[in-house]
Write a protein that holds these residues in place. Structure first.
Motif, short mmCIF file in Angstrom:
data_model
loop_
_atom_site.label_atom_id
_atom_site.label_comp_id
_atom_site.label_asym_id
_atom_site.label_seq_id
_atom_site.Cartn_x
_atom_site.Cartn_y
_atom_site.Cartn_z
N THR A 167 0.72 -1.15 0.30
CA THR A 167 -0.08 -0.11 0.33
C THR A 167 0.73 1.37 -0.23
O THR A 167 0.66 2.29 -0.56
CB THR A 167 -1.22 -0.11 1.26
N LEU A 168 1.51 1.62 0.28
CA LEU A 168 2.82 2.25 0.83
C LEU A 168 3.12 2.63 -0.38
O LEU A 168 4.22 3.43 -0.05
CB LEU A 168 3.72 2.58 1.98
N THR A 169 4.12 1.50 -0.64
CA THR A 169 4.62 1.65 -2.20
C THR A 169 3.93 1.60 -3.01
O THR A 169 4.18 2.65 -4.08
CB THR A 169 5.80 0.39 -2.57
N LEU A 170 2.24 1.48 -3.33
CA LEU A 170 2.18 2.28 -3.72
C LEU A 170 1.68 3.86 -4.20
O LEU A 170 1.50 4.48 -4.87
CB LEU A 170 0.38 1.27 -3.74
N LEU A 171 1.27 3.95 -2.86
CA LEU A 171 0.64 5.22 -2.77
C LEU A 171 2.20 6.55 -3.31
O LEU A 171 1.95 7.23 -3.54
CB LEU A 171 0.21 5.36 -1.31
N PHE A 172 3.10 6.08 -2.41
CA PHE A 172 4.53 6.72 -2.95
C PHE A 172 5.42 6.41 -4.47
O PHE A 172 5.20 7.36 -4.91
CB PHE A 172 5.68 6.62 -2.09
N THR A 173 4.37 5.17 -5.13
CA THR A 173 5.21 5.24 -6.38
C THR A 173 4.32 6.53 -7.52
O THR A 173 4.78 6.84 -8.36
CB THR A 173 5.32 3.59 -6.90
N ALA A 174 3.22 6.17 -6.83
CA ALA A 174 2.04 6.98 -8.15
C ALA A 174 2.11 8.27 -6.94
O ALA A 174 1.79 9.16 -9.08
CB ALA A 174 0.65 6.48 -7.84
N GLY A 175 3.04 8.92 -6.05
CA GLY A 175 3.04 9.82 -5.48
C GLY A 175 4.03 10.81 -6.83
O GLY A 175 3.88 11.64 -7.64
N ILE A 176 5.27 10.15 -6.95
CA ILE A 176 6.28 10.35 -7.72
C ILE A 176 6.05 9.91 -9.05
O ILE A 176 6.03 11.10 -10.00
CB ILE A 176 7.52 9.50 -7.79
N LEU A 177 5.23 8.85 -9.91
CA LEU A 177 5.10 9.39 -11.15
C LEU A 177 4.04 10.16 -11.73
O LEU A 177 4.57 11.28 -12.27
CB LEU A 177 4.34 7.72 -11.40
N PHE A 178 3.02 10.75 -10.71
CA PHE A 178 2.66 11.87 -11.19
C PHE A 178 2.53 13.47 -10.73
O PHE A 178 3.34 14.02 -11.52
CB PHE A 178 1.10 11.68 -9.67
N PHE A 179 3.80 13.75 -9.32
CA PHE A 179 4.58 14.72 -9.06
C PHE A 179 5.54 14.98 -9.38
O PHE A 179 5.11 15.62 -10.69
CB PHE A 179 4.65 14.61 -7.44
N SER A 180 6.77 14.26 -9.61
CA SER A 180 7.53 14.29 -10.49
C SER A 180 7.65 14.26 -12.48
O SER A 180 7.79 14.74 -12.61
CB SER A 180 8.85 13.71 -10.19
N GLY A 181 6.72 13.24 -12.53
CA GLY A 181 6.25 12.76 -13.57
C GLY A 181 6.03 13.54 -14.48
O GLY A 181 6.22 14.31 -15.80
N SER A 182 4.73 15.05 -13.76
CA SER A 182 4.04 15.98 -14.75
C SER A 182 5.19 17.03 -14.87
O SER A 182 4.84 17.71 -15.99
CB SER A 182 3.26 16.13 -13.32
N ILE A 183 5.59 17.50 -13.63
CA ILE A 183 7.38 18.19 -13.76
C ILE A 183 8.16 17.65 -15.46
O ILE A 183 8.75 18.66 -15.74
CB ILE A 183 7.94 18.57 -13.02
#
Length: 126
Positions: free
Chosen positions: A68-84
């Protein structure tokens, strides 16, 4: 556990590659403001890669919690950093994906909040 650590290792390697790419190849192509934005994306990615490493090596969490934590943080990386990265590397209009970066931030907050809750619960049981 090893699947999560594999993902974490890949994200860590990508962080270093993107950081080096930004420092060397993009320095002359991006404005100062765009470069700062890119560096923020790389920095947040690395922070969360390190958190993922700790989470997935910590024996006090169940495999379900680690996933669960891996999913949240990985998705956060993809959305936050990925969008930038999309905005700065590929010229995607920030106006067209304005909601993705804050969604990534929200996923980071959710991950950190869940982490806080679990550690608080553990500390109150001891």
């Amino acid at each position: 556990m090893y699947k999560n650590l594999t993902i974490t290792s890949l994200l860590g390697a990508l962080t270093i590659i993107l950081g080096a790419f930004g420092a060397h190849a993009l320095k002359k192509q991006l404005s100062v403001e765009a470069m700062q934005s890119f560096e923020t994306a790389v920095r947040y990615q690395m922070y969360h890669v390190l958190v993922l490493l700790v989470i997935n090596l910590y024996d006090g969490f169940s495999e379900k919690m680690k996933r669960t934590l891996t999913l949240l943080f990985t998705a956060g990386i993809l959305f936050f950093s990925g969008s930038i990265y999309l905005i700065n590397l590929f010229g995607v209009s920030a106006k067209s994906i304005w909601f993705i970066t804050p969604l990534g931030g929200l996923l980071f907050i959710m991950g950190w909040s869940l982490l806080f809750y679990k550690f608080l619960k553990i500390s109150l049981q001891k």
